[in-house]
Design a protein around this motif. Structure first.
Motif, PDB file in Angstrom:
ATOM      1  N   ALA A 112       0.868  -1.177   0.000  1.00  0.00           N
ATOM      2  CA  ALA A 112       0.000   0.000   0.000  1.00  0.00           C
ATOM      3  C   ALA A 112       0.901   1.221   0.000  1.00  0.00           C
ATOM      4  CB  ALA A 112      -0.901   0.002   1.235  1.00  0.00           C
ATOM      5  N   PRO A 113       0.981   1.947  -1.109  1.00  0.00           N
ATOM      6  CA  PRO A 113       1.905   3.085  -1.201  1.00  0.00           C
ATOM      7  C   PRO A 113       1.739   4.045  -0.026  1.00  0.00           C
ATOM      8  CG  PRO A 113       0.887   2.640  -3.326  1.00  0.00           C
ATOM      9  CD  PRO A 113       0.172   1.772  -2.330  1.00  0.00           C
ATOM     10  N   GLN A 114       2.849   4.353   0.610  1.00  0.00           N
ATOM     11  CA  GLN A 114       2.855   5.237   1.771  1.00  0.00           C
ATOM     12  C   GLN A 114       3.991   6.243   1.626  1.00  0.00           C
ATOM     13  OE1 GLN A 114       0.657   4.745   4.543  1.00  0.00           O
ATOM     14  NE2 GLN A 114      -0.325   3.263   3.186  1.00  0.00           N
ATOM     15  N   ASP A 115       3.846   7.349   2.307  1.00  0.00           N
ATOM     16  CA  ASP A 115       4.973   8.279   2.381  1.00  0.00           C
ATOM     17  C   ASP A 115       6.076   7.646   3.223  1.00  0.00           C
ATOM     18  OD1 ASP A 115       3.619  10.204   0.937  1.00  0.00           O
ATOM     19  OD2 ASP A 115       2.706  11.089   2.734  1.00  0.00           O
ATOM     20  N   PRO A 116       7.320   7.738   2.783  1.00  0.00           N
ATOM     21  CA  PRO A 116       8.406   7.143   3.568  1.00  0.00           C
ATOM     22  C   PRO A 116       8.486   7.784   4.941  1.00  0.00           C
ATOM     23  CG  PRO A 116       9.274   8.586   1.869  1.00  0.00           C
ATOM     24  CD  PRO A 116       7.815   8.440   1.595  1.00  0.00           C
ATOM     25  N   PRO A 117       8.817   7.002   5.982  1.00  0.00           N
ATOM     26  CA  PRO A 117       8.898   7.568   7.331  1.00  0.00           C
ATOM     27  C   PRO A 117      10.024   8.581   7.428  1.00  0.00           C
ATOM     28  CG  PRO A 117       9.819   5.351   7.290  1.00  0.00           C
ATOM     29  CD  PRO A 117       9.195   5.584   5.942  1.00  0.00           C
ATOM     30  N   THR A 118       9.838   9.570   8.266  1.00  0.00           N
ATOM     31  CA  THR A 118      10.862  10.601   8.442  1.00  0.00           C
ATOM     32  C   THR A 118      12.001  10.100   9.327  1.00  0.00           C
ATOM     33  OG1 THR A 118       9.601  11.489  10.312  1.00  0.00           O
ATOM     34  CG2 THR A 118       9.201  12.460   8.140  1.00  0.00           C
ATOM     35  N   ALA A 119      11.795   8.977  10.009  1.00  0.00           N
ATOM     36  CA  ALA A 119      12.815   8.378  10.867  1.00  0.00           C
ATOM     37  C   ALA A 119      12.735   6.858  10.716  1.00  0.00           C
ATOM     38  CB  ALA A 119      12.588   8.785  12.316  1.00  0.00           C
ATOM     39  N   PRO A 120      13.801   6.135  11.017  1.00  0.00           N
ATOM     40  CA  PRO A 120      13.762   4.670  10.905  1.00  0.00           C
ATOM     41  C   PRO A 120      12.616   4.073  11.722  1.00  0.00           C
ATOM     42  CG  PRO A 120      16.011   5.423  11.243  1.00  0.00           C
ATOM     43  CD  PRO A 120      15.131   6.627  11.433  1.00  0.00           C
ATOM     44  N   LEU A 121      11.881   3.166  11.096  1.00  0.00           N
ATOM     45  CA  LEU A 121      10.743   2.512  11.744  1.00  0.00           C
ATOM     46  C   LEU A 121      10.883   1.009  11.589  1.00  0.00           C
ATOM     47  CD1 LEU A 121       7.896   2.429  13.033  1.00  0.00           C
ATOM     48  CD2 LEU A 121       6.959   2.676  10.720  1.00  0.00           C
ATOM     49  N   PHE A 122      10.932   0.299  12.706  1.00  0.00           N
ATOM     50  CA  PHE A 122      11.026  -1.153  12.708  1.00  0.00           C
ATOM     51  C   PHE A 122       9.756  -1.727  13.336  1.00  0.00           C
ATOM     52  CE2 PHE A 122      15.312   0.539  12.836  1.00  0.00           C
ATOM     53  CZ  PHE A 122      15.933  -0.155  11.798  1.00  0.00           C
ATOM     54  N   VAL A 123       9.226  -2.783  12.732  1.00  0.00           N
ATOM     55  CA  VAL A 123       7.958  -3.355  13.179  1.00  0.00           C
ATOM     56  C   VAL A 123       8.134  -4.848  13.436  1.00  0.00           C
ATOM     57  CG1 VAL A 123       5.541  -3.789  12.604  1.00  0.00           C
ATOM     58  CG2 VAL A 123       6.649  -1.683  11.835  1.00  0.00           C
ATOM     59  N   TYR A 124       7.746  -5.275  14.642  1.00  0.00           N
ATOM     60  CA  TYR A 124       7.707  -6.704  14.963  1.00  0.00           C
ATOM     61  C   TYR A 124       6.235  -7.115  14.945  1.00  0.00           C
ATOM     62  CZ  TYR A 124       9.179 -11.125  17.066  1.00  0.00           C
ATOM     63  OH  TYR A 124       9.458 -12.464  17.284  1.00  0.00           O
ATOM     64  N   PRO A 125       5.760  -7.763  13.852  1.00  0.00           N
ATOM     65  CA  PRO A 125       4.336  -8.095  13.755  1.00  0.00           C
ATOM     66  C   PRO A 125       4.041  -9.488  14.325  1.00  0.00           C
ATOM     67  CG  PRO A 125       5.420  -8.527  11.655  1.00  0.00           C
ATOM     68  CD  PRO A 125       6.487  -8.051  12.606  1.00  0.00           C
ATOM     69  N   GLY A 126       2.838  -9.661  14.843  1.00  0.00           N
ATOM     70  CA  GLY A 126       2.413 -10.986  15.282  1.00  0.00           C
ATOM     71  C   GLY A 126       2.772 -11.274  16.733  1.00  0.00           C
ATOM     72  N   SER A 127       2.795 -12.553  17.064  1.00  0.00           N
ATOM     73  CA  SER A 127       2.996 -12.968  18.455  1.00  0.00           C
ATOM     74  C   SER A 127       4.469 -12.956  18.843  1.00  0.00           C
ATOM     75  CB  SER A 127       2.404 -14.369  18.673  1.00  0.00           C
ATOM     76  OG  SER A 127       3.020 -15.301  17.802  1.00  0.00           O
ATOM     77  N   TYR A 128       4.701 -12.809  20.143  1.00  0.00           N
ATOM     78  CA  TYR A 128       6.065 -12.836  20.669  1.00  0.00           C
ATOM     79  C   TYR A 128       6.033 -13.577  22.012  1.00  0.00           C
ATOM     80  CZ  TYR A 128       3.885  -8.410  22.116  1.00  0.00           C
ATOM     81  OH  TYR A 128       2.997  -7.462  22.546  1.00  0.00           O
ATOM     82  N   SER A 129       6.086 -14.893  21.895  1.00  0.00           N
ATOM     83  CA  SER A 129       6.054 -15.758  23.063  1.00  0.00           C
ATOM     84  C   SER A 129       7.476 -16.115  23.491  1.00  0.00           C
ATOM     85  CB  SER A 129       5.251 -17.022  22.751  1.00  0.00           C
ATOM     86  OG  SER A 129       3.913 -16.690  22.411  1.00  0.00           O
ATOM     87  N   GLU A 130       7.579 -16.985  24.495  1.00  0.00           N
ATOM     88  CA  GLU A 130       8.880 -17.297  25.067  1.00  0.00           C
ATOM     89  C   GLU A 130       9.859 -17.835  24.024  1.00  0.00           C
ATOM     90  OE1 GLU A 130       5.703 -17.767  28.210  1.00  0.00           O
ATOM     91  OE2 GLU A 130       5.958 -18.369  26.116  1.00  0.00           O
ATOM     92  N   TRP A 131       9.370 -18.671  23.127  1.00  0.00           N
ATOM     93  CA  TRP A 131      10.265 -19.304  22.166  1.00  0.00           C
ATOM     94  C   TRP A 131      10.659 -18.378  21.011  1.00  0.00           C
ATOM     95  CZ3 TRP A 131       5.521 -21.157  23.710  1.00  0.00           C
ATOM     96  CH2 TRP A 131       4.445 -20.881  22.860  1.00  0.00           C
ATOM     97  N   HIS A 132       9.991 -17.240  20.896  1.00  0.00           N
ATOM     98  CA  HIS A 132      10.382 -16.292  19.848  1.00  0.00           C
ATOM     99  C   HIS A 132      11.658 -15.530  20.204  1.00  0.00           C
ATOM    100  CE1 HIS A 132       6.027 -16.609  18.586  1.00  0.00           C
ATOM    101  NE2 HIS A 132       6.668 -16.767  17.449  1.00  0.00           N
ATOM    102  N   GLY A 133      11.828 -15.203  21.476  1.00  0.00           N
ATOM    103  CA  GLY A 133      13.013 -14.449  21.869  1.00  0.00           C
ATOM    104  C   GLY A 133      13.058 -13.058  21.268  1.00  0.00           C
ATOM    105  N   ALA A 134      11.910 -12.388  21.209  1.00  0.00           N
ATOM    106  CA  ALA A 134      11.847 -11.061  20.583  1.00  0.00           C
ATOM    107  C   ALA A 134      12.624 -10.007  21.360  1.00  0.00           C
ATOM    108  CB  ALA A 134      10.384 -10.626  20.444  1.00  0.00           C
ATOM    109  N   ASP A 135      12.954 -10.298  22.629  1.00  0.00           N
ATOM    110  CA  ASP A 135      13.679  -9.322  23.427  1.00  0.00           C
ATOM    111  C   ASP A 135      15.071  -9.025  22.879  1.00  0.00           C
ATOM    112  OD1 ASP A 135      14.258 -11.976  24.076  1.00  0.00           O
ATOM    113  OD2 ASP A 135      15.013 -11.426  26.057  1.00  0.00           O
ATOM    114  N   VAL A 136      15.579  -9.888  21.994  1.00  0.00           N
ATOM    115  CA  VAL A 136      16.883  -9.614  21.395  1.00  0.00           C
ATOM    116  C   VAL A 136      16.872  -8.284  20.649  1.00  0.00           C
ATOM    117  CG1 VAL A 136      16.438 -10.802  19.194  1.00  0.00           C
ATOM    118  CG2 VAL A 136      18.777 -10.664  20.078  1.00  0.00           C
ATOM    119  N   PHE A 137      15.724  -7.899  20.134  1.00  0.00           N
ATOM    120  CA  PHE A 137      15.633  -6.646  19.391  1.00  0.00           C
ATOM    121  C   PHE A 137      15.558  -5.424  20.311  1.00  0.00           C
ATOM    122  CE2 PHE A 137      13.982  -9.629  16.107  1.00  0.00           C
ATOM    123  CZ  PHE A 137      14.970  -9.388  15.149  1.00  0.00           C
TER     124      PHE A 137
END
Length: 385
Positions: free
Chosen positions: A192-217
């Motif tokens: 979906a065409p969007q205006d580029p963000p003015t600053a870096p944007l990182f997105v973690y989509p979906g679930s983040y349970s114990e086995w995902h280890g999303a805290d590394v980010f």
């Protein structure tokens, strides 16, 4: 045929299982079969119409604080009523059941009583995942026994990969199985065409349970903020790790991190379409090293490159495809390595023209409709047999 799909989760509740089950229900319908879905009432934040020509019967269930059907009491709040819903409904030609194993066990019991075959969506193995959150031999042994009972009675298991089938064989589940792969709902996830963000944007989509280890980010993002003080990190979804992650953010004194509730796939695709990169992870040694993080498909068809940290087949997939397409990068489950990848993405964000090309290429390869058609074809063979 009359097909009954049994799952605690279904659209409009956003989840990989929901998207696959909807695509499969629609594929059965398009093949001329009667389809009924027995599922739960979605959380208030989830909205959307049921698929046309498919009867969806819902019942209230117990949800956790994040609004997710998770934990044994939540599962039983769905499983016990669905036992009677199945026993006192019109007879089906085939049941299709989605984990957890307790639901599979209920469907096997009904299958025996009503002499109706069932197939199992073997998206993962829950007893392996449970080893991350408990070391109790009693709990793990009981869950493994229920999972074996649920799967050993199936006429066929549909797995996401050959690695998962190999793991099934290792733990004594020797049933006919097909690796059907996975994909995403390309009708909902698209660029979906969007205006580029003015600053870096990182997105973690979906679930983040114990086995995902999303805290590394979180650790990695602390370094990103030093170079880009206006950078942002969004977690869009839900997960049991959120309280612990919030505590870690406070310890780090980290700003720029936001947790958002799950949103419809169309809204998530809009966010991904403008994000610098999406994030995905799988913690090594957590019992899921054979698993593929399917959230990468939704990102790619939205024109968003992926930064993956961790174990499993996702890393090799991204490394291979990155030789030909700007799919992103894969690193070890290590904060320093993740930080380096995030900084590189922030310094050279993907141009709009390349996002369009990435989205078109991914949509042509990773549509859930092809996976659903494989499930329908095999199911028809089972019933005829």
């Amino acid at each position: 045929m009359r097909i009954v799909i049994v799952s605690r989760i279904f659209t409009p509740e956003p989840a990989a299982a929901s998207f696959l089950l909807r695509a499969t229900a629609e594929a059965f319908r398009d093949a001329g079969h009667e389809v009924e879905v027995l599922t739960s009432t979605p959380p208030p934040a989830a909205s959307g119409a049921d698929p046309r020509g498919i009867r969806v019967r819902r019942a209230r269930v117990k949800r956790d604080r994040q609004g997710y059907v998770r934990g044994y009491l939540s599962y039983l709040s769905f499983d016990i009523p669905v036992l009677f819903r199945l026993l006192f409904s019109r007879r089906a030609d085939l049941y299709l059941v989605e984990p957890p194993p307790t639901t599979g066990a209920v469907v096997r019991a009904v299958s025996l009583l009503r002499r109706t075959p069932y197939v199992y969506d073997a998206a993962d193995l829950w007893a392996d995942a449970a080893g991350v959150v408990t070391s109790s031999p009693l709990v793990l042994g009981a869950l493994r026994a229920v999972e074996r009972f649920a799967m050993r009675g199936t006429a066929h298991a549909f797995a996401i990969s050959e690695g998962l089938i190999d793991r099934m064989r290792q733990i004594g589940i020797d049933v006919p199985a097909t690796a059907v792969g996975f994909g995403t709902d390309t009708a909902s996830f698209r660029y979906a065409p969007q205006d580029p963000p003015t600053a870096p944007l990182f997105v973690y989509p979906g679930s983040y349970s114990e086995w995902h280890g999303a805290d590394v980010f979180l650790e990695a993002f602390a370094g990103v903020r030093e170079a880009h003080p206006d950078a942002r990190l969004l977690f869009i979804g839900n997960g049991s790790e959120q309280p612990r992650m919030r505590a870690r953010i406070a310890e780090l004194g980290l700003t720029g991190v936001e947790f958002r509730d799950p949103v419809p796939p169309e809204q998530l695709a809009e966010v991904l379409s403008s994000a610098t990169a999406s994030l995905a992870s799988l913690k090594p040694g957590a019992g899921y090293d054979y698993a593929f993080t399917t959230k990468v498909y939704g990102s790619l068809v939205s024109g968003c490159p992926v930064i993956f940290a961790g174990a499993g087949p996702t890393g090799p997939f991204l490394r291979t495809e990155s030789q030909h397409h700007p799919v992103g990068t894969a690193v070890e489950w290590d904060a320093a390595a993740a930080r380096t990848a995030m900084l590189a993405a922030a310094e050279e964000p993907l141009a709009t023209s390349r996002r369009v090309e990435l989205a078109a290429w991914a949509a042509g390869r990773y549509s859930l409709s092809a996976v659903a058609e494989r499930i329908v074809e095999r199911s028809e063979e089972i019933v005829r047999g």
